[in-house]
Design a protein around this motif. Structure first.
Motif, short mmCIF file in Angstrom:
data_model
loop_
_atom_site.label_atom_id
_atom_site.label_comp_id
_atom_site.label_asym_id
_atom_site.label_seq_id
_atom_site.Cartn_x
_atom_site.Cartn_y
_atom_site.Cartn_z
N TRP A 180 30.41 27.54 54.29
CA TRP A 180 30.75 28.18 53.12
C TRP A 180 30.68 27.03 52.00
O TRP A 180 31.20 25.88 52.23
CB TRP A 180 32.17 28.70 53.13
CG TRP A 180 32.33 30.09 53.89
CD1 TRP A 180 32.72 30.37 54.87
CD2 TRP A 180 32.02 31.33 53.26
NE1 TRP A 180 32.62 31.64 55.33
CE2 TRP A 180 32.39 32.25 54.05
CE3 TRP A 180 32.02 31.72 51.99
CZ2 TRP A 180 32.32 33.68 53.87
CZ3 TRP A 180 31.71 32.99 51.59
CH2 TRP A 180 32.04 34.03 52.39
N TYR A 181 30.25 27.23 50.98
CA TYR A 181 30.19 26.33 49.56
C TYR A 181 30.95 27.10 48.48
O TYR A 181 30.42 28.21 48.18
CB TYR A 181 28.65 25.91 49.66
CG TYR A 181 27.88 25.08 50.54
CD1 TYR A 181 27.83 23.70 50.60
CD2 TYR A 181 27.40 25.89 51.64
CE1 TYR A 181 27.32 23.08 51.57
CE2 TYR A 181 26.54 25.11 52.61
CZ TYR A 181 26.78 23.71 52.51
OH TYR A 181 26.17 23.08 53.62
N ARG A 182 31.52 26.33 47.86
CA ARG A 182 32.32 26.77 46.52
C ARG A 182 32.16 25.49 45.73
O ARG A 182 32.48 24.39 46.02
CB ARG A 182 33.89 27.22 46.89
CG ARG A 182 33.89 28.32 47.69
CD ARG A 182 35.22 28.69 47.93
NE ARG A 182 36.15 28.72 46.73
CZ ARG A 182 36.39 29.84 45.89
NH1 ARG A 182 35.85 30.85 46.36
NH2 ARG A 182 37.20 29.82 45.02
N GLY A 200 16.53 25.79 47.64
CA GLY A 200 16.57 26.31 48.98
C GLY A 200 17.68 26.20 49.85
O GLY A 200 18.53 25.42 49.63
N VAL A 201 18.16 27.30 50.72
CA VAL A 201 19.43 27.31 51.40
C VAL A 201 19.21 27.74 52.90
O VAL A 201 18.39 28.72 52.97
CB VAL A 201 20.31 28.12 50.80
CG1 VAL A 201 21.81 28.31 51.77
CG2 VAL A 201 20.70 27.86 49.53
N PHE A 218 27.47 34.50 45.57
CA PHE A 218 28.50 35.23 44.72
C PHE A 218 28.82 34.32 43.64
O PHE A 218 28.99 33.07 43.57
CB PHE A 218 29.82 35.46 45.61
CG PHE A 218 29.70 36.16 46.82
CD1 PHE A 218 30.27 37.56 46.85
CD2 PHE A 218 29.29 35.74 47.95
CE1 PHE A 218 29.98 38.03 48.09
CE2 PHE A 218 29.09 36.21 49.15
CZ PHE A 218 29.66 37.63 48.94
N PHE A 219 29.29 34.99 42.33
CA PHE A 219 29.45 34.48 41.23
C PHE A 219 30.88 35.14 40.67
O PHE A 219 30.58 36.49 40.39
CB PHE A 219 28.45 34.32 40.22
CG PHE A 219 28.69 33.62 38.89
CD1 PHE A 219 28.55 32.27 38.90
CD2 PHE A 219 29.18 34.08 37.81
CE1 PHE A 219 28.61 31.64 37.89
CE2 PHE A 219 29.52 33.73 36.63
CZ PHE A 219 29.19 32.08 36.67
N ASN A 220 32.02 34.47 40.50
CA ASN A 220 33.29 35.16 40.05
C ASN A 220 33.92 36.27 40.95
O ASN A 220 34.11 37.33 40.27
CB ASN A 220 33.08 35.49 38.71
CG ASN A 220 33.20 34.18 37.77
OD1 ASN A 220 33.75 33.07 38.14
ND2 ASN A 220 32.59 34.25 36.28
N GLY A 221 33.11 36.21 42.18
CA GLY A 221 33.60 37.48 43.31
C GLY A 221 32.33 38.50 43.11
O GLY A 221 32.69 39.55 43.73
N VAL A 256 28.61 30.28 48.10
CA VAL A 256 27.40 30.35 48.98
C VAL A 256 27.95 30.43 50.35
O VAL A 256 28.67 29.62 50.84
CB VAL A 256 26.49 29.19 48.79
CG1 VAL A 256 25.29 29.35 49.53
CG2 VAL A 256 26.19 29.28 47.20
N ARG A 257 27.49 31.40 50.99
CA ARG A 257 27.70 31.55 52.36
C ARG A 257 26.31 31.52 53.28
O ARG A 257 25.52 32.39 53.02
CB ARG A 257 28.43 32.87 52.76
CG ARG A 257 28.58 32.84 54.56
CD ARG A 257 29.20 34.43 54.62
NE ARG A 257 30.06 34.61 55.94
CZ ARG A 257 29.09 35.03 57.02
NH1 ARG A 257 27.86 35.21 57.10
NH2 ARG A 257 29.69 35.19 58.25
N ALA A 258 26.26 30.42 53.98
CA ALA A 258 25.06 30.34 54.63
C ALA A 258 25.16 30.48 56.14
O ALA A 258 26.01 29.90 56.84
CB ALA A 258 24.50 28.95 54.47
N ASP A 259 24.22 31.50 56.55
CA ASP A 259 24.23 31.72 58.05
C ASP A 259 22.91 31.01 58.70
O ASP A 259 21.73 31.65 58.61
CB ASP A 259 24.17 33.21 58.14
CG ASP A 259 24.20 33.74 59.73
OD1 ASP A 259 24.17 32.86 60.45
OD2 ASP A 259 24.35 34.97 59.84
N ALA A 260 23.37 30.12 59.47
CA ALA A 260 22.13 29.30 60.33
C ALA A 260 22.18 29.74 61.83
O ALA A 260 21.87 28.74 62.46
CB ALA A 260 22.40 27.73 60.17
#
Length: 951
Positions: free
Chosen positions: A120-122, A142-143, A150-153, A184-188
């Protein structure tokens, strides 16, 4: 050959920034890099509680707009999360494990490690009120991978591939004049390739502001035709209208050379496209006596495109391009600007020692310069779209590029990825070929592969007709894809009869898209399978495959083959063929993961470059092998080489073209000397000496990445009393730094399980067994609640918010493990009431002065094992019946300091990558080891390097 200095590159950027700033002052376009100051934490693949409660809400972000929950919520409390800058790779930070993925270098991330597969990145940003009326977008290069943003929920979208750039329009969601939250939620958890890919936001992120009428994303397409001494530049511009303006617009196109001089300009009149529509405007601009882009003189131009609306410049957009011609000939190979060029290329993954995939821009230049120094003139992006900065480096340094998409197919998933790749990259003069596939064994030889290739090839041509299309093929060269692809890509001449295929398809140009795949360990000259070390002498990797020398002789002798791309330029994590655990990197590279050269580099320098070369292998430190024969090889492009041992001649030998020379030499300590002759004259001398004992640590800034860069690559080695490098040294070196930070360490050892990075460990400890008890009033002195066992119930369960007590006592537990004395422990309170008091194990603790909801927990009040936290507070009151009340008391954060940065030398070398502090004056790096004089390297603001040794 002209080389571009770092100062010239820096000057180019200064000019570019100046012109961009000038243009942006006159228009509404603003591109802001937002890599700094993100918050990060690992989540969980399937346990929603460990994933901070994400997707647990009654209404999900897919059900109702703006219902991002858990960390996706705008006001989620991320104060306890780790603070970092992008680019970032959390996989490289992890330990190694035999249970982890072979392909990903045995790093403990991915689907088998669910607690380390979600990141998770904020980030919070302010957007001023004055930006109302503009289009506001987020731009991600790239992620990795399967990201949700998400932006402001508000949920913006999902990007599955880790290699695609993407943008989201957030205009409707902006809090103008206030704070905005990007999540940003990255699923690796799933691998997209079969090589190390990292896990992260590993490329840049930008905030983009434009006028509603603006050049669309990747909205320019520049091509050129050369006629005599002039060039006709065709500039196609896509205009987008996200506003209600209807009327005339004016588009001006100005071409600017590298010195900043305007060389041509033209203006076109057009009508604005309709609301949320686009329109294309094409201009033709004549450039007299253009400076062509070439591998030796990579001349670049910039196209400044401006849109005027009612006489005002509303958008300015810059496109870097080059003027050049490319041509493949089925009989004579490849031509650049009408000149025959033999492609001398390498394949590479984006992965560097200590850093993983999150390469700073300077490292892109470092790696391309290393390849260029080796004599390479071409680069294949294997096997996915590259980071934009890599292509920038190839443009500016003069390296030809095969740009490759990730996966073959004919549906939206595949063709949209190809479209984005081509539209993003087609203005780069370095790119000479598109690759639409690689080693698709299931379809290569059949009708399905033929159909897919025809569709992808035609689709690519519809987007860019100026470049041909290739596919790398390895399962035979007879039918299927091989019969229809425009440029045949041979992956390994051991996989089929290249000459036979060429004789059948004489109108089809070809090149070796992968060749070599040899095994070598830097500094190792006797294969030791027990230690997983491969000898660095060039040899066949398998009976049906070919050495680097054999491969180059084959391609160099055939004019119809445009050249070859070696697998690989650099080692990379994963694919440790021919071994497995504990080998964690490949053995294929001409250089190791740090960029330290293996001996094959000098073979290629001899025959790929133009400068005289003379290199002796191996080193001459063979204590215990006195009297035994050592194979001595010399790589050189001299006519003849004479070898001496302790001044006694061992004979002079003639060099075969594209070959090397060999002697059998009985080991005696001393000096091994080679003398190279050209036209009978001595032109070069090379020496290998037996060294003394290690005495000094030597630090040096690599010449390929000068010290005036923000990020510097430092070579670490030890020397004897005479200053000679010791090629067998394996000392463990510790480091400290002032005025900057260390980004990573490496040494090129394929079996090293040492840490790549030494960072403080951040552990978030939950508060469990959370209970409550009513209290008539808040009593901050009475601690008797800790000893009472009756009247406690689960906190907030069945709470009647209309009939609450005047005060509550809450208590819970949290567990602390060892290292209590060195750890830093904080409680981040999330408001469950007002006028709160917090107790730890019966001791009242005070809030921080700078944050009234943060409590630093002194070691005196803590204990190893179970700890009790008590919170006394007056309750929060609902304003509306549907208000959702917070029931989470907060989180305990434990920071365990890392060990000091350290790394063992491997066969004489290690590498450390450092970054200067912003606004700092000096960076001072110190290196220490037992029994050695410390090394100190100081880089000051005036770009001078100081070296010293101290006790």
């Amino acid at each position: 050959m002209k080389t571009i200095s770092f100062k010239e590159i820096l000057l180019y950027f200064i000019v570019l920034i100046s012109i961009s700033s000038f243009a942006q002052n006159k228009s509404d376009r603003e591109l802001i890099l937002i890599d700094k100051d993100w918050r990060f934490s690992l989540g969980h693949l399937y346990d929603t509680q460990k994933d901070f409660g994400h997707a647990e809400g009654y209404f999900s972000y897919l059900t109702k707009t703006g219902f991002g929950d858990g960390p996706a919520a705008k006001d989620f409390d991320d104060r306890a999360w780790r603070k970092l800058d992008l680019p970032h790779d959390w996989a490289v930070e992890q330990d190694f494990s035999e249970k982890a993925s072979y392909s990903h270098g045995f790093k403990t991330s991915g689907k088998d490690f669910p607690e380390k597969s979600i990141g998770w990145y904020r980030k919070k940003i302010s957007i001023p009120q004055s930006d109302q009326g503009k289009i506001i977008s987020l731009k991600f290069d790239g992620v990795f991978r399967n990201s949700k943003v998400f932006f402001n929920g508000h949920f913006l979208g999902t990007e599955e591939s880790g290699y695609n750039g993407f943008e989201y329009d957030v205009t409707a969601y902006v809090n103008y004049g206030g704070e905005n939250t990007i999540v940003v939620r990255a699923d690796a958890s799933m691998e997209e390739g079969w090589f190390y890919e990292g896990a992260e936001i590993y490329r840049h992120v930008y905030l983009l502001k434009t006028n509603p009428i603006h050049i669309a994303r990747n909205g320019t397409y520049v091509t050129s035709e050369i006629q005599n001494d002039n060039a006709e530049v065709k500039a196609e511009v896509t205009i987008e209208n996200k506003g209600n303006f209807k009327g005339k617009i004016e588009i001006s196109q100005t071409i600017i050379d590298a010195s900043g001089k305007e060389v041509a300009t033209i203006t076109e009149n057009a009508s604005a496209p309709d609301f949320y529509k686009t329109a294309k405007i094409t201009s033709k601009i004549k450039v007299n006596n253009p400076l062509l882009w070439d591998i030796d003189t990579p001349n670049l131009y910039r196209l400044l495109t401006q849109i005027k609306q009612e006489g005002k410049i509303v958008d300015s957009y810059e496109t870097t391009f080059g003027i050049r011609t490319i041509k493949f000939d089925p009989e004579k190979g490849f031509f650049l600007n009408g000149k025959s060029i033999k492609l001398k290329g390498t394949n590479n993954h984006q992965d560097h020692a200590g850093i993983g995939t999150a390469l700073p821009d300077e490292l892109q230049y470092y790696r391309i310069k290393k390849l260029k120094e080796m004599g390479s003139n071409a680069y294949r992006c294997s096997h996915h779209p590259p980071t934009p900065e890599l292509l920038d480096a190839c443009d500016k340094l003069g390296i030809l590029v095969i740009d490759e998409t990730r996966l073959m197919g004919i549906n939206d998933y595949h063709l949209n990825d190809l479209k984005r790749l081509i539209e993003r990259d087609r203005n780069h003069p370095s790119i000479f070929c598109w690759s639409v596939g690689n080693e698709e064994w299931n379809i290569e030889g059949g009708i399905v592969g033929e159909r897919i290739t025809n569709i992808m090839q035609g689709f690519a041509k519809s987007l860019d007709a100026t470049r041909p299309v290739t596919v790398g093929i390895s399962s035979g060269f007879k039918s299927g894809i091989s019969s229809v692809v425009e440029i045949m890509g041979y992956n390994y001449m051991g996989n089929g009869d290249i000459d036979a295929h060429r004789n059948e398809f004489k109108n089809q140009p070809g090149m070796g898209t992968e060749e070599g795949s040899t095994f070598a360990t830097r500094g190792i000259y006797f294969t030791d399978d027990a230690k997983h070390y491969q000898s660095a002498y060039d040899k066949k990797p398998r009976p049906t495959f070919y050495s680097i020398e054999e491969g180059w002789k084959f391609y160099a002798a055939r004019p119809y083959l445009a050249g070859m791309f070696i697998w690989t330029g650099f080692d990379y994590r994963g694919e440790p063929t021919p071994y497995g655990w504990p080998s964690v990197t490949s053995y294929f590279g001409m250089m190791d993961v740090c960029g330290f050269p293996k001996d094959n580099v000098f073979y290629l320098k001899s025959w790929w470059g133009t400068a005289p070369v003379l290199h002796i292998m191996p080193h001459w430190n063979w204590s215990g092998m006195e009297g035994k024969e050592i194979d001595v090889w010399v790589h050189s492009n001299c006519d003849e080489v004479e070898l001496f041992l302790n001044k006694k001649s061992l004979g002079k030998k003639k060099m075969e073209q594209y070959g090397h020379l060999e002697w059998k030499v009985k080991y005696t300590p001393g000096t091994l000397e080679a003398i190279g002759y050209k036209n009978g004259k001595k032109i070069l001398t090379e020496i290998q000496k037996t060294t003394g004992n290690a005495e000094n640590i030597k630090l040096s800034v690599d010449k390929e990445n000068p010290s005036n860069a923000n990020v510097s690559v430092i070579t670490v080695e030890v020397t004897d009393k005479n200053g000679l490098h010791i090629p067998t040294a394996n000392n463990e070196i510790s480091f400290s730094i002032k005025g900057g930070k260390i980004l990573g360490v490496g040494n090129g050892d394929p079996t090293s399980l040492e840490k790549d990075q030494f960072i403080d460990d951040v552990t978030l400890v939950p508060i469990t067994n959370f209970e409550e008890k009513k209290q008539a009033y808040v009593d901050n002195t009475n601690q008797s609640a800790l000893d009472e066992s009756n009247a406690w119930k689960e906190a907030f369960k069945d709470r009647d918010y209309k009939n609450q007590a005047s005060a509550y006592i809450y208590r819970g537990k949290f567990e602390l493990k060892n290292n209590l004395q060195s750890n830093s422990v904080d409680f981040f309170y999330k408001k469950i009431g007002v006028n709160e008091s917090v107790f730890i194990n019966g001791n009242l603790v005070n809030a921080n002065a700078d944050d009234p909801q943060k409590y630093h927990l002194n070691k005196a009040v803590l204990k190893e094992g179970s700890n009790v936290i008590t919170i006394r507070t007056s309750p929060l009151q609902k304003v509306k019946d549907w208000d959702v009340m917070n029931t989470d008391p907060g989180i305990i954060r434990v920071i365990t300091p890392s060990e000091p940065w350290k790394r063992k030398l491997f066969n004489g070398y290690a590498q450390i990558i450092i970054q200067k502090e912003e606004g700092g004056n000096d960076v001072v790096l110190s290196a220490f080891a037992k029994g050695l004089k410390a090394g100190v390297l100081s880089v000051n603001q005036k770009k001078k390097i100081k070296l010293s040794s101290e006790l």
